[in-house]
Design an enzyme around this catalytic site. Sequence first.
Site, PDB file in Angstrom:
ATOM      1  N   GLN A  62      37.370  52.306  23.581  1.00 13.50           N
ATOM      2  CA  GLN A  62      38.708  52.198  22.996  1.00 13.50           C
ATOM      3  C   GLN A  62      38.682  51.539  21.617  1.00 13.50           C
ATOM      4  OE1 GLN A  62      41.391  50.364  25.772  1.00 13.50           O
ATOM      5  NE2 GLN A  62      41.056  51.927  27.326  1.00 13.50           N
ATOM      6  N   SER A  74      31.058  55.509  27.522  1.00  9.89           N
ATOM      7  CA  SER A  74      32.203  56.424  27.690  1.00  9.89           C
ATOM      8  C   SER A  74      32.303  57.432  26.550  1.00  9.89           C
ATOM      9  CB  SER A  74      33.513  55.638  27.824  1.00  9.89           C
ATOM     10  OG  SER A  74      33.457  54.748  28.904  1.00  9.89           O
ATOM     11  N   ASP A  97      36.331  55.052  35.358  1.00  7.24           N
ATOM     12  CA  ASP A  97      37.623  54.893  36.024  1.00  7.24           C
ATOM     13  C   ASP A  97      37.671  55.529  37.413  1.00  7.24           C
ATOM     14  OD1 ASP A  97      38.811  53.336  34.116  1.00  7.24           O
ATOM     15  OD2 ASP A  97      39.849  54.977  33.116  1.00  7.24           O
TER      16      ASP A  97
END
Length: 409
Positions: free
Chosen positions: A146, A172, A290
Amino acid sequence: MNVKISNAEKNLSGNIKITGSKSESNRLLILQALYPTLRISNLSNSDDTKYLQQALQSEAELIDIHHAGTAMRFLTAYYAIAEGREVVLTGSKRMTERPVKLLVDALKSMGAEIAYEENEGYPPIRIKGKKLDVAKVCLRANISSQYISALMLIAPALENGLEIKLKGDVTSTPYIKMTLQILKRAGVKGFFNGDTIIIEPTQELPEKELAVESDWSSASYFYSLAAISDSASFKLTTYKEDSLQGDSCLAQIYKQFGVHTTFNSDSILLEKRPGKRPIRLEENLQNSPDIAQTLAVTCLALNTPCFLTGLHTLKIKETDRLVALKTEIEKFGSKVKVTQNSLELLPSKDFAREVEVATYNDHRMAMAFAPLGLKVPFKINDAEVVSKSYPGFWEDFKKLSFKIIKSHE
């Protein structure tokens, strides 16, 4: 609100419409704030997306994004380039314990004015928006994607664009590729090659409507249900085979449990078919952390040992998800070993009764454990936490013969 959950029906079927992806929605909202010619359809109705929308529409100095971690990262970068604007960006108690230092340091190296209001490295932070001229930045890539996506999203609005140099193993990767593809769909030119990301400057974008695909993380709970059931047939909308979301790997992973995925024009059909399930499941989830909670609970329900790796980012989520999983799974009588990066489940054949699962202000703890109601009745505390990403979750489970009894005890 707490819920008691159970389901004696082992043959499940239903049609479920799942809200737009939170990850895609939040990226598009930042882009739309920078380029108002963009329109968005099938936007997520999650709390996180609502808090981000409210923040972008607010003219207040204090911006509170509650538990919305993505919003914290994306808005830190967004407000850093909002010339003439000064804000204090804060959130829930847990949010003030989640680090932002790497992103703040990267933005400061580009000339941003950001100060910590309380604890060094953590929100709340005071941001004075200004024009940033530096077109190169270096960032550690093994903490949170992020941070990288936050910089990528503001990059086209910078006068000289941005070159991002990544240090270390990239965490990720699909989320970085998602951000890049969303930028390209909007009309921004960008490249991701090896350890370098280049986003070209873009003064304006043409009018365009961008549709958000439904959330694959939310689909994971129906994959889990299908795996645990005797037979299942679920139609989930709206999904596509060439998904931007890393969690679409669910289709391949759950094949091992006899769950087959058929892609149609705008939906997927999940079918549980007879067959063997893995003696032991081993998966590296570095690109899709996740779904770790969902997979662990699926294996618990099916008495299948598992070893999941690539989970280091779970330590800094809504809660320390590895410790939370260990604590809650062991209430049912199984054993769990965790490290900084992995989880190993050693399941017991018998389930403890009258268990109360704590959720730790973490939406995924509530939703990941819910399918276990097919095996044993139990209680989930603070169950309304699902609204963070999937407000209609409990209503959708009721459609599948789940008995959901609400209480405040």
